[in-house]
Design a protein around this motif. Structure first.
Motif, PDB file in Angstrom:
ATOM      1  N   VAL A  47      12.261  -1.967  -2.840  1.00 36.16           N
ATOM      2  CA  VAL A  47      11.622  -0.133  -2.611  1.00 36.16           C
ATOM      3  C   VAL A  47      12.760   0.588  -3.178  1.00 36.16           C
ATOM      4  CG1 VAL A  47       9.218  -1.049  -1.121  1.00 36.16           C
ATOM      5  CG2 VAL A  47      12.030   0.274  -0.667  1.00 36.16           C
ATOM      6  N   ALA A  48      12.254   1.353  -3.924  1.00 35.60           N
ATOM      7  CA  ALA A  48      12.840   2.462  -4.103  1.00 35.60           C
ATOM      8  C   ALA A  48      12.392   3.868  -3.855  1.00 35.60           C
ATOM      9  CB  ALA A  48      13.430   2.581  -5.773  1.00 35.60           C
ATOM     10  N   CYS A  76       1.119  -1.516  -0.330  1.00 37.96           N
ATOM     11  CA  CYS A  76      -0.026  -0.340   0.098  1.00 37.96           C
ATOM     12  C   CYS A  76       1.036   1.124   0.104  1.00 37.96           C
ATOM     13  CB  CYS A  76      -0.834   0.394   1.704  1.00 37.96           C
ATOM     14  SG  CYS A  76      -2.154   1.351   1.310  1.00 37.96           S
ATOM     15  N   GLY A  77       0.623   2.670  -0.532  1.00 41.27           N
ATOM     16  CA  GLY A  77       0.866   3.649  -0.729  1.00 41.27           C
ATOM     17  C   GLY A  77       0.227   4.850  -1.116  1.00 41.27           C
ATOM     18  N   PHE A  78       1.038   5.819  -1.050  1.00 35.51           N
ATOM     19  CA  PHE A  78       0.924   7.339  -1.023  1.00 35.51           C
ATOM     20  C   PHE A  78       1.616   8.212  -2.138  1.00 35.51           C
ATOM     21  CE2 PHE A  78      -1.976   5.602   2.306  1.00 35.51           C
ATOM     22  CZ  PHE A  78      -3.942   6.168   1.701  1.00 35.51           C
ATOM     23  N   ASP A  89       6.220  10.472  -0.575  1.00 38.14           N
ATOM     24  CA  ASP A  89       5.851   9.339  -0.936  1.00 38.14           C
ATOM     25  C   ASP A  89       5.708   8.513   0.501  1.00 38.14           C
ATOM     26  OD1 ASP A  89       5.327  10.501  -3.130  1.00 38.14           O
ATOM     27  OD2 ASP A  89       7.421  10.295  -4.078  1.00 38.14           O
ATOM     28  N   ILE A  90       5.139   7.620  -0.167  1.00 36.21           N
ATOM     29  CA  ILE A  90       4.682   6.422   1.247  1.00 36.21           C
ATOM     30  C   ILE A  90       4.922   5.285   0.320  1.00 36.21           C
ATOM     31  CG2 ILE A  90       4.197   4.885   3.427  1.00 36.21           C
ATOM     32  CD1 ILE A  90       2.853   8.266   4.204  1.00 36.21           C
ATOM     33  N   THR A  91       5.515   4.064   1.095  1.00 36.48           N
ATOM     34  CA  THR A  91       5.716   2.729   0.199  1.00 36.48           C
ATOM     35  C   THR A  91       5.335   2.112   1.272  1.00 36.48           C
ATOM     36  OG1 THR A  91       5.884   3.938  -2.220  1.00 36.48           O
ATOM     37  CG2 THR A  91       6.089   1.076  -1.187  1.00 36.48           C
ATOM     38  N   VAL A  92       5.137   0.575   1.502  1.00 31.31           N
ATOM     39  CA  VAL A  92       4.639  -0.155   2.860  1.00 31.31           C
ATOM     40  C   VAL A  92       4.423  -1.491   1.765  1.00 31.31           C
ATOM     41  CG1 VAL A  92       3.498  -0.795   4.577  1.00 31.31           C
ATOM     42  CG2 VAL A  92       3.994   1.652   3.766  1.00 31.31           C
ATOM     43  N   ILE A 145      -1.028   1.376   8.116  1.00 32.10           N
ATOM     44  CA  ILE A 145      -0.269   1.751   8.422  1.00 32.10           C
ATOM     45  C   ILE A 145       0.198   3.149   7.867  1.00 32.10           C
ATOM     46  CG2 ILE A 145       2.101   1.408   8.328  1.00 32.10           C
ATOM     47  CD1 ILE A 145       1.396  -1.662   8.970  1.00 32.10           C
ATOM     48  N   ALA A 146      -0.233   2.717   6.311  1.00 32.34           N
ATOM     49  CA  ALA A 146       0.419   3.389   5.528  1.00 32.34           C
ATOM     50  C   ALA A 146      -0.652   4.771   5.498  1.00 32.34           C
ATOM     51  CB  ALA A 146       0.059   3.609   3.757  1.00 32.34           C
TER      52      ALA A 146
END
Length: 297
Positions: free
Chosen positions: A69-70, A34-36, A284-287, A249-250
């Motif tokens: 992840v990057a 999940c991410g934003f 930016d958020i990536t989980v 969490i995200a």
């Protein structure tokens, strides 16, 4: 008639035999993402697996499960370069290498190195920079092999406690280690690190271990204790439960990122470096949230 000592030895053998049978099973990762993107109020997934300038992948091969992840360096936007192109291409290349079996599970740095070299040799010019974190579960040996370059990273949680975590790599405040491709006129000026500079670790995992792999958009906005509170909501290893927890969490990290009064980990780090900063860090958020489970075809 058995002596107490003989009986104890038989019990020990039985216990050890049971453990041996358990250890003979292959492990795998059940993973949800999940991410934003920081420019969006809702989670929007670009082509591939990209949230804003972040990118990620989840891949399987017969011998291992691999995650990555990057975090694309946003400063390239000032030069007319889309930062997500570099991070996205890097992760897609690493994913393809895994699916083609062109990797050694115990050497995640090798995945980064080969992927980065392909970008350097690409006939279509690609400019940009990104951090990178690769996590590999060797199914048979039950060992997790990791490579982290920069300030993305991972946590391994067992029994409600963090038992392993990546080390953040910074040249100086808010300037993480990164892979880069610069135009010829900027070579030597743009910060660029070798994949070999990545921090590498290897350790055993157990069934039920939780592995959280994420970009700095998460870790800069949520301290460990908040993440652990969210992970307590994880009821089982079903994908749906993992997906729900990853989203929770995200979403919390995303909300905190825009709270001007919150003393975020990033703000605390800034204060430690002599800067008067308060609030979350819009980013930016990536989980990627994984649970170690028994392997099934």
């Amino acid at each position: 008639m058995f002596s107490v000592l003989s009986y104890g030895r038989l019990v020990a053998r039985a216990v050890l035999g049971g453990l041996s049978q358990t250890d003979s099973r292959d492990y795998s990762l059940v993973t949800a993402s999940c991410g934003f993107g920081k420019d969006f109020r809702k989670g929007i997934l670009k082509k591939g697996m990209c949230y804003g300038d972040d990118a990620c992948f989840v891949a399987r091969h017969r011998s291992a499960d691999v995650l990555g992840v990057a975090d694309g360096v946003g400063g390239w936007r000032d030069y007319g370069v889309d930062p997500s192109q570099f991070s996205g291409t890097l992760m897609r290349t690493c994913e393809r290498l895994v699916k083609e079996g062109r990797f050694v599970p115990s050497n995640p740095v090798g995945i980064l190195t080969t992927g980065y070299c392909e970008l350097l040799q690409n006939k279509v010019p690609l400019l940009g920079s990104s951090t990178a974190c690769i996590v590999v579960l060797d199914r048979t040996s039950h060992r997790l092999h990791t490579a982290n370059l920069g300030d993305s990273g991972f946590l391994v949680v067992r029994g409600g406690e963090v038992v392993h975590r990546s080390d953040e790599q910074q040249h100086y405040f808010n300037t993480p280690f990164q892979l880069s491709i610069a135009p010829p006129e900027a070579e030597g000026v743009v910060l660029s690190d070798s994949p070999d500079a990545a921090d590498s670790t290897s350790f055993d995992v157990q069934l039920g271990d939780i592995i959280l792999t994420a970009t700095d958009g998460l870790f800069d906005n949520m301290p460990d204790y908040m993440i652990l509170q969210e992970l307590k909501k994880l009821k089982n290893s079903n994908y749906e439960s993992i997906q729900q927890t990853a989203r929770s969490i995200a979403e919390q990290a995303h909300e905190l990122a825009y709270d001007p009064t919150y003393m975020s980990p990033f703000a605390q780090f800034a204060c430690d470096n002599g800067l008067n900063v308060r609030g979350g860090k819009p980013d930016d958020i990536t989980v990627l949230l994984s649970i170690v489970a028994e392997y099934t075809d």
